[in-house]
Structures are given as C-alpha cells and as structure tokens.
Motif scaffolding. Structure first.
Motif, mmCIF file in Angstrom:
data_model
loop_
_atom_site.group_PDB
_atom_site.id
_atom_site.type_symbol
_atom_site.label_atom_id
_atom_site.label_comp_id
_atom_site.label_asym_id
_atom_site.label_seq_id
_atom_site.Cartn_x
_atom_site.Cartn_y
_atom_site.Cartn_z
ATOM 1 N N PRO A 37 0.796 -1.359 -0.020
ATOM 2 C CA PRO A 37 0.081 0.040 0.112
ATOM 3 C C PRO A 37 1.035 1.245 -0.018
ATOM 4 O O PRO A 37 1.914 1.243 0.501
ATOM 5 N N MET A 58 -6.539 4.436 1.304
ATOM 6 C CA MET A 58 -6.928 3.014 2.076
ATOM 7 C C MET A 58 -7.129 1.790 1.309
ATOM 8 O O MET A 58 -7.746 1.823 0.216
ATOM 9 N N ILE A 59 -6.311 0.549 1.242
ATOM 10 C CA ILE A 59 -6.269 -0.476 0.498
ATOM 11 C C ILE A 59 -6.723 -1.409 1.497
ATOM 12 O O ILE A 59 -6.256 -1.777 2.591
ATOM 13 N N ASN A 60 -7.905 -2.242 1.108
ATOM 14 C CA ASN A 60 -8.582 -2.970 1.940
ATOM 15 C C ASN A 60 -8.114 -4.468 1.681
ATOM 16 O O ASN A 60 -7.843 -5.125 2.613
ATOM 17 N N LYS A 61 -7.983 -5.094 0.345
ATOM 18 C CA LYS A 61 -7.471 -6.391 0.157
ATOM 19 C C LYS A 61 -6.597 -6.391 -1.039
ATOM 20 O O LYS A 61 -6.734 -5.490 -2.031
ATOM 21 N N PHE A 71 -5.202 -9.358 -3.650
ATOM 22 C CA PHE A 71 -5.245 -10.590 -4.177
ATOM 23 C C PHE A 71 -4.259 -10.878 -5.311
ATOM 24 O O PHE A 71 -4.266 -9.830 -6.289
ATOM 25 N N ASN A 90 -3.543 -13.485 -0.401
ATOM 26 C CA ASN A 90 -4.834 -13.013 -0.131
ATOM 27 C C ASN A 90 -4.535 -12.404 1.423
ATOM 28 O O ASN A 90 -4.495 -13.160 2.144
ATOM 29 N N ASP A 92 -4.895 -8.550 3.870
ATOM 30 C CA ASP A 92 -5.339 -7.080 3.927
ATOM 31 C C ASP A 92 -4.388 -6.129 3.450
ATOM 32 O O ASP A 92 -3.323 -6.408 3.347
ATOM 33 N N GLY A 93 -4.841 -5.357 2.965
ATOM 34 C CA GLY A 93 -4.011 -4.246 2.527
ATOM 35 C C GLY A 93 -3.350 -3.164 3.498
ATOM 36 O O GLY A 93 -3.084 -2.003 2.912
ATOM 37 N N ASP A 94 -3.225 -3.512 4.601
ATOM 38 C CA ASP A 94 -2.666 -2.628 5.662
ATOM 39 C C ASP A 94 -1.114 -2.622 5.528
ATOM 40 O O ASP A 94 -0.636 -1.757 6.276
ATOM 41 N N PHE A 125 -8.734 -4.126 -3.886
ATOM 42 C CA PHE A 125 -9.700 -3.393 -3.538
ATOM 43 C C PHE A 125 -9.418 -2.289 -2.602
ATOM 44 O O PHE A 125 -8.445 -2.682 -1.580
ATOM 45 N N GLY A 126 -9.922 -0.960 -2.581
ATOM 46 C CA GLY A 126 -9.712 -0.074 -1.471
ATOM 47 C C GLY A 126 -10.653 0.772 -1.524
ATOM 48 O O GLY A 126 -11.964 0.640 -1.959
ATOM 49 N N GLN A 173 -18.927 -2.001 -1.906
ATOM 50 C CA GLN A 173 -18.137 -3.104 -0.877
ATOM 51 C C GLN A 173 -18.993 -3.097 0.284
ATOM 52 O O GLN A 173 -19.205 -1.970 0.789
ATOM 53 N N GLY A 184 -3.575 3.561 4.496
ATOM 54 C CA GLY A 184 -4.601 3.097 5.469
ATOM 55 C C GLY A 184 -4.986 4.389 6.433
ATOM 56 O O GLY A 184 -5.562 3.975 7.520
ATOM 57 N N GLY A 206 -2.704 2.861 8.996
ATOM 58 C CA GLY A 206 -2.697 1.288 8.641
ATOM 59 C C GLY A 206 -3.938 0.650 9.002
ATOM 60 O O GLY A 206 -3.806 -0.492 9.186
ATOM 61 N N THR A 265 -7.935 -0.701 7.903
ATOM 62 C CA THR A 265 -8.984 -1.198 6.097
ATOM 63 C C THR A 265 -10.235 -1.029 6.435
ATOM 64 O O THR A 265 -10.670 -0.841 7.992
ATOM 65 N N GLN A 309 -12.536 -3.090 6.326
ATOM 66 C CA GLN A 309 -13.099 -4.264 7.214
ATOM 67 C C GLN A 309 -12.823 -4.388 8.573
ATOM 68 O O GLN A 309 -13.312 -5.303 9.088
#
Lengths: 106, 304
Positions: free
Chosen positions: A25, A29-32, A34, A44, A46-48, A69-70, B152, B264, B297, B299, B301
C-alpha cells in the motif's frame, strides 16, 4: 450467487523460474490484495501492509493477475522479481472507484 | 550476580526492532507474531492456512512505556493469555464479485495484581491478585463487487462475555502532619471489584464506490452488566444480568483521503446515542454525543 470454483494454492514447479510478487500500500486505504499466478491464488491479504509471495512458475508463458480493493483513488505498488530473467520491476498503480486489476503474462 | 537478577530478562532490543507490530515467518505455515499497543506487548506463534488460522499469544504490560521495554523477573505479576481460532470460507475468483466469510473464537485468561491502602496509610499496602476471563465470537462477511466504482459491504457481528476485575477509584485521604498541617493524598483505599459483562454487537460497513473516499459504518451495541457480587457481599457472581443493561447506537462516517506516506489513514466521526434500558449505572438514562477517531494502517473491514 452461483457457486464458483475456488482457486488452489500454488505448487512448486520443478525446473521452473523463480518469481516473487510484492504488493505494497502506498497512499489511501487499500482493503484487500489478491494475486493469481497461473490461475492459482497466491496472495490473499489485508491491504494494511506489504504482502508478498515467492514461488516457482513454469518456463512457458504464465498468466499473472492482480486484484486490489480499496477506497476511492488509493494507490499501491506492484513489484515483480524474476531472478536470472529480468531486473526487479516496480510500478505504482491507482485504484479507480475503489478497485483495480492488472493482468500480465510472464 | 545474584540469582534473582539472572532471572530478570530485559527485552529492549527485541521490542525496539519489532515496535508496533510484526509477523516473522518461521516455517511455511508457522509465524511468530509480536505487537505493541496501548502500553502492552503481545507475542506468540501463529499458524496461517487458507481455510483457517490459529494464534496463541501472551499479553503483558510494558515495564517502561517510554522506552518500549518489558522486564520479566520475580516481580512480574500481571499478564494475559489469548487464544484465537479463525475459520475462513472464501470465494475469490479471478473475475467478478469476491466474498470473504470468517468465523472466529477467542478465549482470554489473565491475572492482575492490585494494590490499595485499606487504612489510608501509604506505608501499609495491601495486595490482591485476581483472575479475569473473556470469551468472544465474531462473524465477518465481506462482499466486494469486483468492478471500478463497485460497492463494498462488510457485515460484522460480535458477542463477547468478559469477567474482568477493575481497581477501585482513587479517593482523597486527609492526614494531619505532626506540625498540625492537614494534607490530602489521592490513593486507592478499596479493594478491586468484579464486573461481568455480556456485549453483543453488529456493524455494517458500506462503501458506495466512486473516487470520493468516504464510507459508512453504523453499529449497534447492547451491554448486559452484572454486579459481580453475591447476596452475601462476596465477589464471584458471574451473571451479567443483575446490574444494568444499555443500548448504544453509533453512526460512523469515515473519510480515507489519499495521503502519501500514510497508507490506511482514516478520520472518523460518529454521533452516538446510549439509553439505559434497565437497572442503574453512573450515567444518565439517555446519553448523546459525538465520537472522533484517527487511525493509521487501517482497512475498511477492520471495525470490531
């Protein structure tokens, strides 16, 4: 939603090429993250923080697909390392409306 | 060197390198995980497989928070063990929508040492060590449209039961010096008290898509809180149903701007309303206000 076939974990390929994929990242915000190598899910996460995969791919042309995804126009960096074949490649990419995908062949 | 000093292990170097959080691969499926948060260090092994993950950690308060240092010796008396097991049921195709579902169970057990001054005299200290327990179940369903400007949605539910001990509040104790001058000293004079709590909660994170970096997470909590005391005044009553119940609703709006060097990052604001539905506590029946948070940092979810 129809049931979909789930990608399998990558397997070692004898006599193939070493490959390292790195997803990092950069901003927003990057969520996932893949990543698919030769149609197998290899990343697979999380994007943290940075996620990577190292493995072996066959000598023939191998499809690589990245899905990220973000939120909004977040940015991430894709790193590709093919020791003995090509120098490290890094490219920074921007999500469009919270999503980005890139396909390439190695 | 005396024997008790040999037993004193100082983890300064390790903590300094692994500050904040780090996962270190040990074998293909086993990692060592460590993190520092809220003045506590958490370390332990973690197994990660596509369908499940398991983690067993110990959480101990730092001895020196300013220097991120933990000293383990014969005086170490507070700590907590945490076991987390998570089962994943994911559908991640190369095209189209993606759905991630997970169910996790977490068990915690810890021991804390409390100090107080029953007689109001700072020279006469009383110690008590108490055990605390917690059990938490969590369900997460994260669905992603899989297209630019796609929605999402993350539905999350959590149920937590905890039987925690808490130190009594400090009170002002008036003492008279030999010269006749009266002084007031703040100290804890009462022993710790037990507070069993049952807390179900549900939240729905929703991102509409588009380049404007904003998403919403309304959340509902319902807390059952028990007295912790039996009818004879002794502690050990684990029921969360006999003191009060409170409903709380939060309407979070998160703004996640694109800030170089701070992936993040998000800023959140939430008006909240809390109403006591039975029993009595220290708050008014209806409480309202606004909560604000800043996270790095993070996300979409990650909520509970």
């Amino acid at each position: 939603m129809a049931k979909r076939n789930k990608p399998q974990a990558a397997e070692a390929v004898a006599g193939g090429r070493a490959l390292t994929l790195t997803l990092t990242p950069v901003a927003g915000m990057i969520n996932k993250f893949f990543a698919f190598a030769d149609h197998k899910l290899v990343i697979n996460g999380d994007g943290d923080k940075e996620r990577s995969w190292s493995g072996t791919i066959r000598e023939a042309q191998v499809p690589i697909k990245i899905r990220v995804f973000g939120i909004g126009a977040a940015r991430y960096r894709l790193g590709i390392d093919l020791p003995g074949t090509a120098d490290d490649q890094k490219i920074e990419l921007t999500l469009q409306g919270g999503y980005h995908e890139i396909s390439l062949t190695l | 060197m005396k024997f008790h000093l040999l037993f004193s292990a100082v983890l300064t170097a390790v903590i300094g390198y692994y500050a904040q959080g780090q996962t270190i691969p040990v074998t293909p499926y086993l990692n060592a995980t460590t993190s520092i948060k809220d003045g506590q260090i958490e370390v332990g092994p973690q197994i990660e497989r596509p369908r499940f993950s398991a983690r067993l950690t110990a959480r101990i308060p730092l001895t020196d928070k300013d220097n991120n240092m933990l000293q383990i010796d014969r005086y170490t008396s507070t700590g907590r063990g945490i076991f987390l097991f998570q089962y994943n049921l994911n559908d991640i195709p190369e095209t189209g929508p993606v759905q991630l579902k997970s169910l996790s169970i977490q068990v915690e057990a810890g021991r804390t040492k409390y100090e107080y001054f029953l007689t109001g005299d700072k020279d006469i200290k009383t110690h008590q060590s108490r055990n605390s327990y917690a059990l938490e179940g969590k369900y997460t369903n994260y669905w992603m449209r899989g297209l630019s400007n796609g929605k999402q949605i993350s539905l999350q539910g959590r149920v937590r039961y905890a039987s925690d001990w808490k130190a009594a509040d400090e009170v002002g104790v008036v003492t008279t010096r030999p010269d006749g001058l009266a002084t007031t000293t703040s100290m804890v004079v009462d022993p710790p008290n037990q507070k069993p709590t049952l807390s179900p909660a549900v939240a729905l994170a929703y991102y509409t898509g588009g380049n404007f970096p904003i998403y919403y997470t309304p959340a509902i909590y319902y807390n059952f809180v028990g007295k912790g005391k039996r009818d004879d005044g002794t502690y050990g009553n684990l029921s969360p149903l006999d003191k009060y119940q409170r409903l709380r609703i939060e309407g979070w709006i998160f703004f996640a701007p694109v800030v170089s060097g701070s992936p993040g990052f998000k800023f959140g604001v939430a008006p909240f309303w809390s109403v006591r539905t039975s029993g009595s506590d220290d708050l008014k029946k209806n409480e309202t206000g606004v909560m604000v948070t800043v996270k790095f940092g993070s996300t979409f979810q990650q909520f509970f």
